[in-house]
Design a protein around this motif. Sequence first.
Motif, PDB file in Angstrom:
ATOM      1  N   ILE A 290       3.735  -6.365 -16.737  1.00  0.00           N
ATOM      2  CA  ILE A 290       4.566  -5.747 -15.697  1.00  0.00           C
ATOM      3  C   ILE A 290       3.760  -4.747 -14.871  1.00  0.00           C
ATOM      4  O   ILE A 290       3.952  -4.637 -13.653  1.00  0.00           O
ATOM      5  CB  ILE A 290       5.788  -5.051 -16.336  1.00  0.00           C
ATOM      6  CG1 ILE A 290       6.702  -6.095 -16.991  1.00  0.00           C
ATOM      7  CG2 ILE A 290       6.569  -4.256 -15.278  1.00  0.00           C
ATOM      8  CD1 ILE A 290       7.851  -5.486 -17.775  1.00  0.00           C
ATOM      9  N   ASN A 291       2.838  -4.031 -15.530  1.00  0.00           N
ATOM     10  CA  ASN A 291       2.125  -2.932 -14.870  1.00  0.00           C
ATOM     11  C   ASN A 291       0.659  -3.246 -14.591  1.00  0.00           C
ATOM     12  O   ASN A 291      -0.149  -2.329 -14.458  1.00  0.00           O
ATOM     13  CB  ASN A 291       2.222  -1.678 -15.747  1.00  0.00           C
ATOM     14  CG  ASN A 291       3.642  -1.211 -15.933  1.00  0.00           C
ATOM     15  OD1 ASN A 291       4.242  -0.632 -15.043  1.00  0.00           O
ATOM     16  ND2 ASN A 291       4.200  -1.477 -17.104  1.00  0.00           N
ATOM     17  N   LYS A 292       0.335  -4.516 -14.494  1.00  0.00           N
ATOM     18  CA  LYS A 292      -1.068  -4.884 -14.286  1.00  0.00           C
ATOM     19  C   LYS A 292      -1.627  -4.316 -12.980  1.00  0.00           C
ATOM     20  O   LYS A 292      -2.809  -3.962 -12.899  1.00  0.00           O
ATOM     21  CB  LYS A 292      -1.234  -6.400 -14.328  1.00  0.00           C
ATOM     22  CG  LYS A 292      -0.414  -7.160 -13.300  1.00  0.00           C
ATOM     23  CD  LYS A 292      -0.582  -8.666 -13.482  1.00  0.00           C
ATOM     24  CE  LYS A 292       0.260  -9.436 -12.467  1.00  0.00           C
ATOM     25  NZ  LYS A 292       0.134 -10.898 -12.664  1.00  0.00           N
ATOM     26  N   ASN A 293      -0.784  -4.217 -11.952  1.00  0.00           N
ATOM     27  CA  ASN A 293      -1.264  -3.691 -10.670  1.00  0.00           C
ATOM     28  C   ASN A 293      -1.607  -2.199 -10.764  1.00  0.00           C
ATOM     29  O   ASN A 293      -2.629  -1.747 -10.234  1.00  0.00           O
ATOM     30  CB  ASN A 293      -0.220  -3.914  -9.583  1.00  0.00           C
ATOM     31  CG  ASN A 293      -0.100  -5.364  -9.181  1.00  0.00           C
ATOM     32  OD1 ASN A 293      -0.627  -6.235  -9.864  1.00  0.00           O
ATOM     33  ND2 ASN A 293       0.581  -5.641  -8.094  1.00  0.00           N
ATOM     34  N   SER A 294      -0.734  -1.430 -11.433  1.00  0.00           N
ATOM     35  CA  SER A 294      -1.006   0.002 -11.565  1.00  0.00           C
ATOM     36  C   SER A 294      -2.194   0.245 -12.490  1.00  0.00           C
ATOM     37  O   SER A 294      -2.967   1.188 -12.284  1.00  0.00           O
ATOM     38  CB  SER A 294       0.237   0.734 -12.083  1.00  0.00           C
ATOM     39  OG  SER A 294       0.670   0.202 -13.318  1.00  0.00           O
ATOM     40  N   ILE A 295      -2.358  -0.586 -13.499  1.00  0.00           N
ATOM     41  CA  ILE A 295      -3.522  -0.482 -14.382  1.00  0.00           C
ATOM     42  C   ILE A 295      -4.801  -0.787 -13.606  1.00  0.00           C
ATOM     43  O   ILE A 295      -5.822  -0.108 -13.757  1.00  0.00           O
ATOM     44  CB  ILE A 295      -3.389  -1.442 -15.588  1.00  0.00           C
ATOM     45  CG1 ILE A 295      -2.218  -1.003 -16.472  1.00  0.00           C
ATOM     46  CG2 ILE A 295      -4.675  -1.491 -16.401  1.00  0.00           C
ATOM     47  CD1 ILE A 295      -1.875  -1.987 -17.560  1.00  0.00           C
ATOM     48  N   PHE A 296      -4.740  -1.784 -12.731  1.00  0.00           N
ATOM     49  CA  PHE A 296      -5.896  -2.122 -11.891  1.00  0.00           C
ATOM     50  C   PHE A 296      -6.242  -0.960 -10.960  1.00  0.00           C
ATOM     51  O   PHE A 296      -7.425  -0.623 -10.775  1.00  0.00           O
ATOM     52  CB  PHE A 296      -5.593  -3.380 -11.074  1.00  0.00           C
ATOM     53  CG  PHE A 296      -6.707  -3.784 -10.148  1.00  0.00           C
ATOM     54  CD1 PHE A 296      -7.854  -4.387 -10.635  1.00  0.00           C
ATOM     55  CD2 PHE A 296      -6.609  -3.550  -8.781  1.00  0.00           C
ATOM     56  CE1 PHE A 296      -8.888  -4.741  -9.786  1.00  0.00           C
ATOM     57  CE2 PHE A 296      -7.629  -3.903  -7.923  1.00  0.00           C
ATOM     58  CZ  PHE A 296      -8.777  -4.507  -8.424  1.00  0.00           C
ATOM     59  N   PHE A 297      -5.217  -0.313 -10.403  1.00  0.00           N
ATOM     60  CA  PHE A 297      -5.437   0.843  -9.538  1.00  0.00           C
ATOM     61  C   PHE A 297      -6.125   1.961 -10.315  1.00  0.00           C
ATOM     62  O   PHE A 297      -7.063   2.612  -9.812  1.00  0.00           O
ATOM     63  CB  PHE A 297      -4.104   1.337  -8.974  1.00  0.00           C
ATOM     64  CG  PHE A 297      -4.222   2.467  -7.992  1.00  0.00           C
ATOM     65  CD1 PHE A 297      -4.649   2.244  -6.702  1.00  0.00           C
ATOM     66  CD2 PHE A 297      -3.899   3.769  -8.373  1.00  0.00           C
ATOM     67  CE1 PHE A 297      -4.759   3.292  -5.788  1.00  0.00           C
ATOM     68  CE2 PHE A 297      -4.003   4.815  -7.479  1.00  0.00           C
ATOM     69  CZ  PHE A 297      -4.427   4.576  -6.185  1.00  0.00           C
ATOM     70  N   PHE A 298      -5.692   2.185 -11.542  1.00  0.00           N
ATOM     71  CA  PHE A 298      -6.319   3.190 -12.400  1.00  0.00           C
ATOM     72  C   PHE A 298      -7.793   2.859 -12.627  1.00  0.00           C
ATOM     73  O   PHE A 298      -8.665   3.740 -12.547  1.00  0.00           O
ATOM     74  CB  PHE A 298      -5.585   3.260 -13.744  1.00  0.00           C
ATOM     75  CG  PHE A 298      -6.294   4.069 -14.788  1.00  0.00           C
ATOM     76  CD1 PHE A 298      -6.178   5.445 -14.822  1.00  0.00           C
ATOM     77  CD2 PHE A 298      -7.104   3.447 -15.736  1.00  0.00           C
ATOM     78  CE1 PHE A 298      -6.846   6.205 -15.780  1.00  0.00           C
ATOM     79  CE2 PHE A 298      -7.778   4.189 -16.702  1.00  0.00           C
ATOM     80  CZ  PHE A 298      -7.639   5.572 -16.716  1.00  0.00           C
ATOM     81  N   LEU A 299      -8.080   1.605 -12.911  1.00  0.00           N
ATOM     82  CA  LEU A 299      -9.456   1.190 -13.197  1.00  0.00           C
ATOM     83  C   LEU A 299     -10.349   1.327 -11.965  1.00  0.00           C
ATOM     84  O   LEU A 299     -11.521   1.713 -12.067  1.00  0.00           O
ATOM     85  CB  LEU A 299      -9.478  -0.253 -13.711  1.00  0.00           C
ATOM     86  CG  LEU A 299      -8.828  -0.476 -15.090  1.00  0.00           C
ATOM     87  CD1 LEU A 299      -8.790  -1.968 -15.421  1.00  0.00           C
ATOM     88  CD2 LEU A 299      -9.573   0.300 -16.167  1.00  0.00           C
ATOM     89  N   VAL A 300      -9.795   1.010 -10.787  1.00  0.00           N
ATOM     90  CA  VAL A 300     -10.560   1.173  -9.546  1.00  0.00           C
ATOM     91  C   VAL A 300     -10.901   2.644  -9.326  1.00  0.00           C
ATOM     92  O   VAL A 300     -12.045   2.993  -8.998  1.00  0.00           O
ATOM     93  CB  VAL A 300      -9.773   0.617  -8.335  1.00  0.00           C
ATOM     94  CG1 VAL A 300     -10.439   1.032  -7.019  1.00  0.00           C
ATOM     95  CG2 VAL A 300      -9.681  -0.902  -8.416  1.00  0.00           C
ATOM     96  N   LEU A 301      -9.908   3.516  -9.507  1.00  0.00           N
ATOM     97  CA  LEU A 301     -10.143   4.959  -9.358  1.00  0.00           C
ATOM     98  C   LEU A 301     -11.186   5.436 -10.361  1.00  0.00           C
ATOM     99  O   LEU A 301     -12.101   6.194 -10.008  1.00  0.00           O
ATOM    100  CB  LEU A 301      -8.826   5.713  -9.551  1.00  0.00           C
ATOM    101  CG  LEU A 301      -8.886   7.245  -9.453  1.00  0.00           C
ATOM    102  CD1 LEU A 301      -9.347   7.669  -8.065  1.00  0.00           C
ATOM    103  CD2 LEU A 301      -7.528   7.862  -9.779  1.00  0.00           C
ATOM    104  N   PHE A 302     -11.073   4.992 -11.583  1.00  0.00           N
ATOM    105  CA  PHE A 302     -12.015   5.363 -12.638  1.00  0.00           C
ATOM    106  C   PHE A 302     -13.435   4.927 -12.273  1.00  0.00           C
ATOM    107  O   PHE A 302     -14.400   5.683 -12.418  1.00  0.00           O
ATOM    108  CB  PHE A 302     -11.581   4.720 -13.956  1.00  0.00           C
ATOM    109  CG  PHE A 302     -12.416   5.090 -15.141  1.00  0.00           C
ATOM    110  CD1 PHE A 302     -12.446   6.394 -15.606  1.00  0.00           C
ATOM    111  CD2 PHE A 302     -13.187   4.137 -15.789  1.00  0.00           C
ATOM    112  CE1 PHE A 302     -13.219   6.758 -16.710  1.00  0.00           C
ATOM    113  CE2 PHE A 302     -13.967   4.480 -16.884  1.00  0.00           C
ATOM    114  CZ  PHE A 302     -13.975   5.789 -17.345  1.00  0.00           C
TER     115      PHE A 302
END
Length: 536
Positions: A290-302
């Motif tokens: 469900i939250n793969k997009n927000s997790i991807f956003f976190f990883l990009v920021l990281f």
Amino acid sequence: MINYLYLVFFIIFIFLSQLSILGYGKVTKKIIKLDYFSNERYFQKFIEFFLGIITLNVIGYILYILSITNIHINLLILTFGLLIYLKQRNKYSKKIEKTNIILLMLLCVGVLISKTHEDFTSNHLPFIDVISNSKLILGLSNLEIIYTYSSFLSYLQKIFVLPIINYKFLHVPIFLIFFNICLFLISEILYKKKFNFINLFLLIFLLTKFTRISEYGYDYISGFILLSIVLIYFYSNNKYIKINLSLICIFFLYAVSIKATSLFFFPVFLIIFLHSSTKYNGNFKEFFLINKNSIFFFLVLFLLIIIDNFFKSGCFFYYLKFTCLDDKIIPWAINSEKILDFSQVVELWAKGYFHQTTITNNPELFLKFSSWFPIWYKNYFNYKIFEFLIIMILITFLIIALNYKNFKLKTFNLVDMIFFLSSVFSLIFWISYLPQLRFGFYALVCFVILLVGNFTNINEEKNNNKSIYSLIIISLVIFNILNIKRINNEFQRNDKYKFNNFPFESVSNYLVKDTFDQRYLNIKTNKFYFFDYIER
């Protein structure tokens, strides 16, 4: 007369910047699919604002990586965000905008500054100057060791370097972070049926203690974002909404990217994360889907934060020595011993080494608890932290006294106790390493609100509205009186901080793009070139 026209223009720009940031926040929220709070309009705007800030920050860093220095691009970026907001504007947005305008008029005196904090002129402004005018530089830490610690937030401020205006709007995003926290808190207090201690306490405390934008170094801004995580946690619990774990991770990561001292908050963050994760009943596979997009956003920021650290210093995490590469591998890598030496100097300063002559001249010996703590307690705790605590205790007493009929002790709750203990550990970490208020004020605030909020219950119907409204009005009056007094004093100054540039701060007057090469001529003559990298 012209100064008052500038003032009107400045306030209008701040308001339009708020809308532009919300525009980017709306898009980001939609992309990462954070719609679980769509019926909570003020909370939704609160989240959208911070997502917009982070998105603009990422855009600013990408501009730097691509060596795009045309400041007209910055204006286009802010305009594009405004257009996005206007396209998605609805009747609820208009109502919230009215609240925005009213509160902005009440708080705008806080952003009218001439004298900035000391770190701004010596560290922050020169770094923003470099990243705004030069192409990508590898090894900036070799130019100035302090650039190793430069905040990721600088790339957000870079976007506010605009044509004609130049550097005069750098404090706008800083002010808006403070403003939006106050906006959310006051909206929750005024438009909800129930009274909440934490919301009222934080609002009064922010308005009475943080009255000057010139005091808001990056330490305080990161602290405000950490306190926002606590607000999200309690808000979600009170509304029985599942917290999006990736959202609070994004907030925490962003706070750390602004200032690494945010890591002192880790014990509190960990408990919030673990307790919130229990509400998913172990079904993390569904959560990740469900939250793969927000997790991807976190990883990009990281990833971008790691790249920023690496490009500046050759370290992936400059505060971890083993992540720093040698200059034989990376030509621009800084000597990690220099980072350790500088960190020790900061620790010595924070613990009062340079303000004593009686204990020892040996830094290693001074850093023993029995040596530094008495000095720190006498010279700093009694001067700074005691005053900070007194203000919080006084506010707590006033809120309880005015709502004593609704006041009662809570029954023992293991989760609340663990949460409170996490704030104690956060305090211990902060005091053990860098016990200056700016580095850990949020730990003190968390300690107080968790002590009172978790073990007492005054989250009742607002039967005594007049007392609550009176406290808010008094806080706003204090905020304005102190700022008006400060502004008047800045007009009376006879140094470089005299308010000759009202309503804009004065110290960045000399910073214009056309003179960048002249300002850095001494660097070039010392063989530090703005080409591929700077060698040590």
